[in-house]
Design an enzyme around this catalytic site. Structure first.
Site, mmCIF file in Angstrom:
data_model
loop_
_atom_site.group_PDB
_atom_site.id
_atom_site.type_symbol
_atom_site.label_atom_id
_atom_site.label_comp_id
_atom_site.label_asym_id
_atom_site.label_seq_id
_atom_site.Cartn_x
_atom_site.Cartn_y
_atom_site.Cartn_z
ATOM 1 N N LYS A 127 -14.272 2.839 0.518
ATOM 2 C CA LYS A 127 -14.107 1.289 0.949
ATOM 3 C C LYS A 127 -13.791 0.716 -0.583
ATOM 4 O O LYS A 127 -14.469 0.327 -1.405
ATOM 5 C CB LYS A 127 -15.484 0.756 1.301
ATOM 6 C CG LYS A 127 -15.061 -0.724 1.762
ATOM 7 C CD LYS A 127 -16.316 -1.621 1.448
ATOM 8 C CE LYS A 127 -16.293 -2.618 0.638
ATOM 9 N NZ LYS A 127 -15.181 -3.498 0.514
ATOM 10 N N GLU B 237 -22.910 -12.896 -16.925
ATOM 11 C CA GLU B 237 -21.592 -12.268 -16.778
ATOM 12 C C GLU B 237 -20.584 -13.309 -15.916
ATOM 13 O O GLU B 237 -20.989 -13.892 -14.531
ATOM 14 C CB GLU B 237 -21.445 -11.079 -16.011
ATOM 15 C CG GLU B 237 -20.145 -10.607 -15.875
ATOM 16 C CD GLU B 237 -20.077 -8.982 -15.475
ATOM 17 O OE1 GLU B 237 -20.717 -8.938 -14.263
ATOM 18 O OE2 GLU B 237 -19.577 -8.091 -15.746
ATOM 19 N N CYS C 120 -15.618 -5.078 -16.662
ATOM 20 C CA CYS C 120 -16.985 -5.143 -17.114
ATOM 21 C C CYS C 120 -17.388 -5.153 -18.397
ATOM 22 O O CYS C 120 -18.360 -5.446 -18.934
ATOM 23 C CB CYS C 120 -17.535 -3.804 -16.531
ATOM 24 S SG CYS C 120 -17.180 -3.302 -14.913
ATOM 25 N N GLU D 65 -22.543 0.995 -11.383
ATOM 26 C CA GLU D 65 -21.886 0.784 -12.524
ATOM 27 C C GLU D 65 -21.816 -0.764 -12.455
ATOM 28 O O GLU D 65 -21.012 -1.409 -11.722
ATOM 29 C CB GLU D 65 -20.556 1.378 -12.753
ATOM 30 C CG GLU D 65 -19.750 1.188 -13.889
ATOM 31 C CD GLU D 65 -21.007 1.737 -15.047
ATOM 32 O OE1 GLU D 65 -21.314 0.942 -15.814
ATOM 33 O OE2 GLU D 65 -21.251 2.913 -14.922
HETATM 34 C C1 UN1 Z 1 -14.050 -2.198 -16.832
HETATM 35 O O1 UN1 Z 1 -14.328 -2.622 -17.830
HETATM 36 O O2 UN1 Z 1 -14.097 -2.890 -15.795
HETATM 37 O O3 UN1 Z 1 -12.798 0.719 -20.943
HETATM 38 C C2 UN1 Z 1 -13.342 -0.716 -16.730
HETATM 39 C C3 UN1 Z 1 -11.733 0.145 -20.379
HETATM 40 C C4 UN1 Z 1 -10.976 0.701 -19.176
HETATM 41 C C5 UN1 Z 1 -11.882 0.881 -18.121
HETATM 42 C C6 UN1 Z 1 -12.782 -0.622 -18.088
HETATM 43 N N1 UN1 Z 1 -10.616 2.138 -19.728
HETATM 44 O O4 UN1 Z 1 -11.144 -0.947 -20.822
#
Ligand code: UN1
Length: 498
Positions: A175, A385, A284, A250
């Site tokens: 999904k 966040e 993130c 995550e």
């Molecule tokens: C994310 O931060 O949502 O480390 C993923 C990075 C990418 C992946 C980020 N390779 O900036």
């Protein structure tokens, strides 16, 4: 006429059983419909899981290197289609082409990692405590994996999850985020073209409240991998806990970049620009807190504000732009609300803070890169966040204070320190409570073969990237072979203390 997209269940492209649809629009030009997608529900998930269960055995019976061969081929196809995928991704979620190419490349890297891993799924062998007895482990698939992925990395993150799930012999119900169904569809098309058999990868579009919940509740889904908000992560963990389902989460981040007075200031400014405003701050791992030493504060802020003002905001398809739109209107409102909160809390709005308007900006959801100074540890804009182009700057007077501020947070995903002092660097590696620490590099830029994940409320202890997710998607079996020809009793026949 907007293109119509479908669910993919048991090898067939099909509408939602209810016939309901939703539109997916370009956040840079809201009047442009990227596609019409099924708005699926519980019944569609049920059908997808049925297919996934039916085809489990045939997929699990394929030798692992053969599964790896198919997945590697999907990487080759992605290489051919990289530009096409990148353009589609920019249209559907806004980030600039350079970054959508990077996102696709991370998918390709992950495909080739899976291919390599297919010749390397080693188990463990060990001497036995008894004579004439052999011990080793093998890993079996769990069954069917539920994959729930976010919109900010529409190719890389599904790849992080789906390649390990498939290589380990699981079938998948996928999904994708409702904001990025088109890239997900491309990925499923590519897997199918590469030879993933029907029923092994199933795609169900639709909202989390319907499709996500149905995946979560379904008894035949044995493992769930989710990237997204902490609120949804908690809900998934609760339900999965009740049903004893394995779950890999995550979740959020509030990632600090510390800059010490001995740092290369221009380099550190480059780092924070990229970390805070790349992907419009929607990672993130985005740098959302700059923890800046008082001795360089004024000089650093002058350069940073000057450089931020030069960033070109606009449609990500135009190569000269640096920062694209935010994903949708509700996210823009949430970010603007945080700007108000920051002002009310007494932080100083040093730059930006507004929605961009006029000309092409009115067609989409563009936001000024925003910087707050005079941010105090504990303020909401320092703790929560925001997931947008908003940077909170906290002035500190010592290395110890920098570490305390960096750690005084519920999350622990990424972190960074700019310093040329090896003592600060090594102590930061030791003390920062984060799954990733960068030295003289921004908080973003993880590579696909290394563990990715966080301490504290960023997740539940699992890691994506590298070999780690392969453990999430497998069941370990320990095998004991007794070739002594008699009954041997472990712990009893061998008294090793005598
Ligand atoms: C994310 O931060 O949502 O480390 C993923 C990075 C990418 C992946 C980020 N390779 O900036």
């Amino acid at each position: 006429m907007a293109q119509k997209f479908y669910n993919f269940i048991d090898g067939e492209w099909m509408e939602a059983l209810s016939g309901e649809t939703t539109e997916n629009r370009n956040p840079a030009h809201w009047d442009e419909i990227v596609g019409i997608f099924p708005k699926s529900g519980k019944e569609d998930v049920k059908k997808a899981v049925e297919a996934a269960v039916t085809h489990r055995e045939e997929w699990a019976n394929l030798p692992v290197p053969e599964r790896g061969q198919i997945l590697g081929r999907s990487g080759d196809i992605m290489v051919e289609k990289k530009e096409e995928i990148a353009k589609l991704m920019t249209r559907e979620m806004g980030k600039i082409l350079k970054e959508t190419r990077g996102d696709t490349q991370e998918g390709i890297d992950t495909a080739y990692y899976a291919f390599g891993e297919s010749r390397r799924l080693y188990g463990v062998t060990s001497p036995s405590e008894l004579p004439n007895k052999a011990i080793f482990t093998i890993t079996k698939p769990i069954g069917t994996a539920g994959i729930i992925s976010p919109w900010n990395f529409p190719m890389a993150i599904p790849c992080w999850k789906i390649y390990p799930a498939l290589l380990m012999g699981n079938t998948v119900v996928f999904k994708p985020a409702t904001d990025t169904p088109a890239t997900a569809t491309k990925f499923v098309e590519i897997l199918t073209e590469a030879g993933v058999p029907k029923g092994v990868i199933n795609l169900v579009h639709g909202p989390g409240s319907r499709v996500g919940e149905a995946i979560l509740e379904h008894p035949d889904i044995g493992v769930i991998s989710f990237t997204g908000s902490s609120a949804v992560g908690r809900r998934i963990a609760e339900v999965a806990g009740k049903n004893l389902k394995r779950v890999s989460l995550e979740l959020g981040g509030k990632n600090p970049q510390i800059v010490m007075p001995d740092a290369d200031i221009d380099l550190a400014v480059e780092g924070v620009l990229w970390g805070a405003f790349g992907t419009t701050g929607q990672r993130c791992t985005a740098t959302s807190r700059l923890i800046l030493h008082k001795d360089i504060f004024d000089k650093f802020m002058d350069i940073l504000i000057g450089r931020t003002t030069e960033l070109k905001i606009g449609d990500g398809l135009i190569e000269s732009n640096d920062v694209g739109p935010v994903i949708n209107e509700s996210q823009l409102k949430k970010i603007l609300n945080y700007v108000d909160i920051g002002k009310q809390e007494g932080a100083k709005l040093a730059l930006g803070g507004n929605r961009l308007s006029g000309g092409n900006y009115d067609e989409g959801f563009f936001m000024e890169p925003t910087i707050f100074t005079e941010v105090k540890a504990g303020m909401r804009i320092e703790q929560e966040e925001i997931f947008g182009p908003v940077l909170s700057v906290i002035k500190i007077s010592s290395f110890e204070e920098a570490i305390t501020v960096a750690n005084d947070i519920e999350y622990g995903l990424s972190s960074s320190i700019y310093t040329n002092n090896v003592k600060y660097a090594m102590r930061a590696i030791d003390k920062l409570e984060a799954g990733i620490t960068y030295i003289n590099a921004p908080t973003i830029g993880a590579e696909c073969h290394m563990p990715f994940g966080g301490f504290k409320n960023t997740g539940n202890g699992h890691r994506e990237g590298g070999k780690w997710p392969y453990e999430v998607f497998g069941e370990i079996k320990t095998v004991y072979i007794d070739y002594s020809g008699k009954l041997q009793k472990a712990q009893i026949d061998t008294d090793i203390n005598k």
